[in-house]
Write a protein that holds these residues in place. Structure first.
Motif, short mmCIF file in Angstrom:
data_model
loop_
_atom_site.label_atom_id
_atom_site.label_comp_id
_atom_site.label_asym_id
_atom_site.label_seq_id
_atom_site.Cartn_x
_atom_site.Cartn_y
_atom_site.Cartn_z
N TYR A 236 0.81 -1.23 0.00
CA TYR A 236 0.00 0.00 0.00
C TYR A 236 0.84 1.27 0.00
CZ TYR A 236 0.86 0.54 5.00
OH TYR A 236 1.47 0.71 6.22
N TYR A 242 -5.96 5.17 -2.33
CA TYR A 242 -6.58 6.26 -3.12
C TYR A 242 -6.25 6.14 -4.60
CZ TYR A 242 -2.09 8.79 -3.03
OH TYR A 242 -0.79 9.14 -3.18
N GLN A 245 -8.67 3.61 -5.95
CA GLN A 245 -10.00 4.23 -5.97
C GLN A 245 -10.15 5.19 -7.16
OE1 GLN A 245 -12.61 3.94 -4.01
NE2 GLN A 245 -13.73 5.86 -4.03
N CYS A 276 -4.40 8.29 2.59
CA CYS A 276 -5.53 8.73 1.74
C CYS A 276 -6.04 10.10 2.20
CB CYS A 276 -6.67 7.72 1.79
SG CYS A 276 -6.22 6.13 1.07
N TYR A 279 -3.68 12.68 0.98
CA TYR A 279 -3.81 12.96 -0.45
C TYR A 279 -5.02 13.86 -0.72
CZ TYR A 279 -5.17 12.44 -5.29
OH TYR A 279 -5.56 12.71 -6.56
N TYR A 280 -6.17 13.46 -0.23
CA TYR A 280 -7.39 14.20 -0.57
C TYR A 280 -7.43 15.58 0.08
CZ TYR A 280 -9.28 10.02 -2.80
OH TYR A 280 -9.49 8.96 -3.63
N ALA B 277 -10.63 9.87 5.21
CA ALA B 277 -10.38 8.78 4.26
C ALA B 277 -11.70 8.08 3.94
CB ALA B 277 -9.37 7.79 4.86
N LEU B 281 -13.02 8.10 0.12
CA LEU B 281 -13.01 6.76 -0.51
C LEU B 281 -14.42 6.17 -0.59
CD1 LEU B 281 -9.86 5.26 1.29
CD2 LEU B 281 -9.97 6.08 -1.07
#
Lengths: 298, 298
Positions: A236, A242, A245, A276, A279-280, B277, B281
């Motif tokens: 991962y 992500y 996804q 994740c 990142y977002y 997350a 996601l």
């Protein structure tokens, strides 16, 4: 920071509750190790233990479990649906926090040596600890199973990495190794067309030119009547949740199909989800030590 | 699951290293409590301790810290830039895992009672533990500071919640309470126009009609020459990080300004990031116990 290792020994008893408990007790009794889960399957006649803790402590608990299993299980009388070759069948070490795969490979080797010498059980190293390409894959090592190994072990290419050059009739042989945590992540599509899920899976997965550390297949969720892309992420930190996804979303657009949900199956390391969020949210320079819980057990 | 509480006592010594260490030692010596951080400021002449652990253990450590501070600090001789009213000035309990704010309020009351009775120090409850609306705000309680409290404490509306009805000359008075973890989250904009950051901050923050548990201001990052929306989230379970992030993006669009980054300042509970997350996601039915690290310290 405290190093944290997960270890998931599989042993060949899934029916006799008393034996199972005695074997699992070896983990419970080891200080510095936490038993997270264990489950037994009667048809498979097999149990899977999940523990976590410091590297030396987990290695000690694994040894004690293997020793107890070698005392209480007689493989010459074992039958079950699941392929197996030993009383303790397979023991992977999995890096969780502040520890490298290389350090887990070392743990596997140290444990393998001790099991070979002290318990007289032949040991094969697998996955990242493998000493030859054909020993990376567990199924490949285990081919022939307990019954076939009395012959297989005599072949030069199947000489054990540790322990005697012949089968232990009572305990069989044991596979020990190290691998990165596997994340089982499924993405649900707004369609009942399994072909679309399959087509997306082919774009995602490594084998067909997709993401290096992703495996994927299309699956039909019959109860909800929706198709799902079922994904395994085996590294991962290199192929992130992500990434999978967003790539599913990107491919789904071609069919005008929306992503309607997702699920994480089983346990997941905190960092895989926090990566994740980073990142977002576009977070810069985040340090995992800023997470309160990562400071526990230091 | 093990309950987990954070506690952040502030005490009025930031210069004498020997005294500071003796006071912090009380936390180090308490079993079941982890000292996460402590820092001292010479100008403020004040130290802030961050600890985490089980509720009873943390309460015990806080009491021992308050006791030691009352022995080693003489408020009649204290001076420093930061407002203060006691040797131990303020002690918030903060729910982290498997514990409610209500339970933290109980801890605050139990600790306050003991400090009042055993150490003869007047105690005021604040924030979620406050016994009157004008006692919710720390600055409001502390107005007048140590020097002014010899008179203020005699006013009926400022009768202490626990302990004597008069100031402790050596130790002053202490404020104890419970509050939700505060998250400091900043969003960086692709503009050097502070007015845009200010305008977005006004749309985000509660006081001007924005998110109920968000405070926000525009800030100029002079070194990078970009404007930032600096946000405090005081109830991340109700006003989430991702909500603030998306709302900043939404408002920034009006000016054609991109979000170029974000930062989390200091410590953050794992769940606040994992909630993000989950949102991005689109994860269905996630259980925080699926996070490996959440199972430690059970």
């Amino acid at each position: 920071m405290a190093k944290l290792v997960e270890c998931v020994p599989n042993f060949s008893e899934g029916r006799d509750k008393e034996i199972i408990e005695k074997i699992v007790d070896e983990v419970r009794k080891t200080e510095g190790v936490k038993l997270l889960d264990y489950c037994s399957d009667k048809d498979h006649n097999r149990s899977v233990v999940t523990m976590i803790g410091g590297p030396q402590e987990v290695k000690e608990a694994a040894f004690k479990l293997i020793k107890k299993a070698s005392e209480l299980i007689d493989m010459s009388k074992h039958e079950g649906a699941h392929p197996r070759m030993g009383a303790t069948d397979v023991v992977p070490f999995i890096p969780i926090k502040d520890i490298t795969t290389e350090e887990c490979v070392e743990l596997a080797k140290e444990l393998g040596k001790r099991v070979g010498e002290e318990l007289n059980i032949p040991v094969y190293l697998y996955e990242d600890a493998a000493t030859a390409p054909e020993r990376q894959n567990l199924a490949n090592i285990r081919k022939g199973q307990y019954e076939g190994f009395f012959e297989k072990i005599k072949q030069p290419e199947w000489k054990p990495d540790f322990g005697p050059n012949e089968m232990n009739e009572k305990s069989g042989a044991t596979v020990i190794g190290a691998r990165f945590p596997l994340i089982a992540y499924n993405v649900n599509l707004g369609t009942d067309n399994i072909e679309i899920a399959n087509a997306i899976a082919r774009k995602i997965r490594h084998i067909n030119g997709g993401l290096r550390y992703a495996k994927a297949v299309g699956v039909m969720l019959t109860e909800r009547n929706i198709a799902q892309v079922s994904i395994n992420l085996v590294q991962y930190e290199k192929t992130a949740i992500y990434t999978a996804q967003e790539m599913v979303k990107m491919e789904a657009k071609r069919y005008g199909v929306p992503v309607v949900g997702a699920e994480v199956i089983g346990l997941v390391p905190m960092k895989a989800l926090i990566d994740c969020a980073e990142y977002y949210l576009q977070i810069e320079n985040f340090d995992i030590n800023q997470v309160l819980e990562s400071r526990l057990g230091e």
